[in-house]
Design an enzyme around this catalytic site. Sequence first.
Site, short mmCIF file in Angstrom:
data_model
loop_
_atom_site.label_atom_id
_atom_site.label_comp_id
_atom_site.label_asym_id
_atom_site.label_seq_id
_atom_site.Cartn_x
_atom_site.Cartn_y
_atom_site.Cartn_z
N GLU A 1 4.55 5.11 3.90
CA GLU A 1 4.17 6.40 4.74
C GLU A 1 4.38 6.23 6.20
OE1 GLU A 1 -0.04 7.36 2.48
OE2 GLU A 1 0.26 5.45 3.62
N GLU B 1 8.19 -6.44 8.75
CA GLU B 1 7.20 -6.33 7.77
C GLU B 1 7.78 -6.74 6.38
OE1 GLU B 1 3.88 -2.91 6.73
OE2 GLU B 1 5.72 -2.34 7.33
N ASN C 1 -11.07 -4.31 5.01
CA ASN C 1 -9.66 -4.27 4.90
C ASN C 1 -9.13 -4.60 6.16
OD1 ASN C 1 -7.47 -1.71 3.79
ND2 ASN C 1 -6.97 -3.16 5.15
N ASP D 1 0.21 -0.83 -0.88
CA ASP D 1 0.14 0.61 -0.70
C ASP D 1 1.53 1.06 -0.01
OD1 ASP D 1 -0.65 -0.96 1.40
OD2 ASP D 1 -1.61 0.53 2.52
#
Length: 549
Positions: A525, A509, A212, A326
Site C-alpha cells: 500500500e 525494507e 502493534n 500486510d
Amino acid sequence: MLNQKIQNPNPDELMIEVDLCYELDPYELKLDEMIEAEPEPEMIEGLPASDALTPADRYLELFEHVQSAKIFPDSKTFPDCAPKMDPLDILIRYRKVRRHRDFDLRKFVENHFWLPEVYSSEYVSDPQNSLKEHIDQLWPVLTREPQDHIPWSSLLALPQSYIVPGGRFSETYYWDSYFTMLGLAESGREDLLKCMADNFAWMIENYGHIPNGNRTYYLSRSQPPVFALMVELFEEDGVRGARRYLDHLKMEYAFWMDGAESLIPNQAYRHVVRMPDGSLLNRYWDDRDTPRDESWLEDVETAKHSGRPPNEVYRDLRAGAASGWDYSSRWLRDTGRLASIRTTQFIPIDLNAFLFKLESAIANISALKGEKETEALFRQKASARRDAVNRYLWDDENGIYRDYDWRREQLALFSAAAIVPLYVGMANHEQADRLANAVRSRLLTPGGILASEYETGEQWDKPNGWAPLQWMAIQGFKMYGDDLLGDEIARSWLKTVNQFYLEQHKMIEKYHIADGVPREGGGGEYPLQDGFGWTNGVVRRLIGLYGEP
C-alpha cells in the site's frame, strides 16, 4: 456476561457457513467485555501527553475529508500530524469555515497541524563505509527519545529511548523490534536493548499487551507475539534476567487467550478458536472494525470492491495488519484480489508457533523460580498446542506446515511462515527434514527465500524476500542440523543486501530476490521504505556470524 452464545449445540451437526454477517454469526462468540477491550493511552509524568482518541475518532468528518481529498500521497501522514492547538478547537474551527466559498482544506491543515518529520531523510551515507560500518552508524539515526513528540499527537509516550524502522515508520513496532534487537546486541548497544526491554515490559503492564506500535490507532491490536524471544535474547546477552519478566509473559498470554474458557467447538472469540476436537488454536484479530487510520482511503476502496459488509472487510484488513504480513496471499480467498481478504478465518502457523514459544518460556522460567504447578500447566499447554498444530496445520502428504482455514475446514496456502515452528523448536526432526526439501524446491532463490510462491502484487509474496524470514529460516534449519541449507540462505541474503548497498548505499525494507538480481521489492500500500530497522538488525547479526560479504 454473555450477549450471545450458542445453546446446547451438537458440534457434529454444525455446518460452518463461511460468510455469515459477524453480528449474526453463531461461530463468533460475543462477550460484553469485548466492548471495553481496547485500552486508553497512558500518560507518563514529565512527557508530552498523547491524544486520548485516535485521529479518526478525534477529528471525525475533518479526518474523512482530509483522507478522501488525498491531500497527502500517503494515508499515514495525516494521522501522524500533531495539532498546533487543542484538537477540539481545531474541529470547531473546521466546522465553522468548511462551507465558506474560499475554504482551502490544504491550507487549513497546514495552519493547524505540524507535519511528521522523516528523520532518516537527513542522513546521507558515506559510500566508503562497509556494510557493517553503515549499520552501526545508522542506529543513532533511527533512535527516538521519549520527549521527541508534540502534545496531543497520536504518538504514545514511552519511558525510554527506542528504535524506529525508518522512512514513514516513525514509531516503534512490536515484532520488527525483536529482529532489530539482534543487530543492536551484535553492535554492542546494550544501552538501547535495556531501554527497549523496559519499554515493552511497560506496555504490557499498562496496556495488557504490546500494541502493534506506539500510536493511539494501534492500541486495538498487537503483532506476532515475540516478547518471549526478546526475553530469551535479553538473558543470552546479559541485558536483563529472564525471571523478572515471568509476570509480563503471563499477562501477554492472557491477552491472546482471552475468552477461551467460554468457547464451544467450532467457535471463536477475539484471538482464540476452539477447534472441532476441543483443542485451542489462535488467529489474528483487531478489536475494531473500522478503516485503519493509517490506511483509511485504501481500506474504504478495498471494502467497496468486496461485496461484503464493510465492517467485516475492515476487521480482516486490520487483522492482516496485526499479522505483520500486510498483505499476503495467505489471507486471501482469491489470491489476486485484496478485497477477498478473510484473515480472521485462518489459523496461522507462525502465530501458533510463537504462542508455543510463549507457553514454553513461561514453563521454563517457572521451573527456574521453583513454581512447579505453573511449570506443569504450561508444559501441558505447549504440548497440547503442538498436537493441535500437527493435527490441523501439518500437511503430511507434502511435508509442509500450512495455515488452516477453520471456516472451510481445510488447509490453506504454503508460505515461508512454515519455518517458524523450526525456529521455536516445535517441529520434530522428520518434519524439519521434509520442510527443508520443500523450501529448497519451492522458496529458495539465489537471493534468499521468498515470502511465498505466489505472485499477487502484495508485498508479502513472490518476488519479495524479507529479513525476518531469512533469519528464522537460517537459525531454524541449523537448529535441526541442516547447516548446509541454513548457511546457503545466510550467504545468499548477505550477498543480496550487500550488492544492493554497494549500488545504492542504503538498506531497505524488502528486496526483489526472484531472479538473482537484487533490487527494490515492490507491492503493498505504500512506497518502499529506507532505513531499515529489521534489515539492519538481521544483517548485522549475520555479519557477526559469517563475516562481511
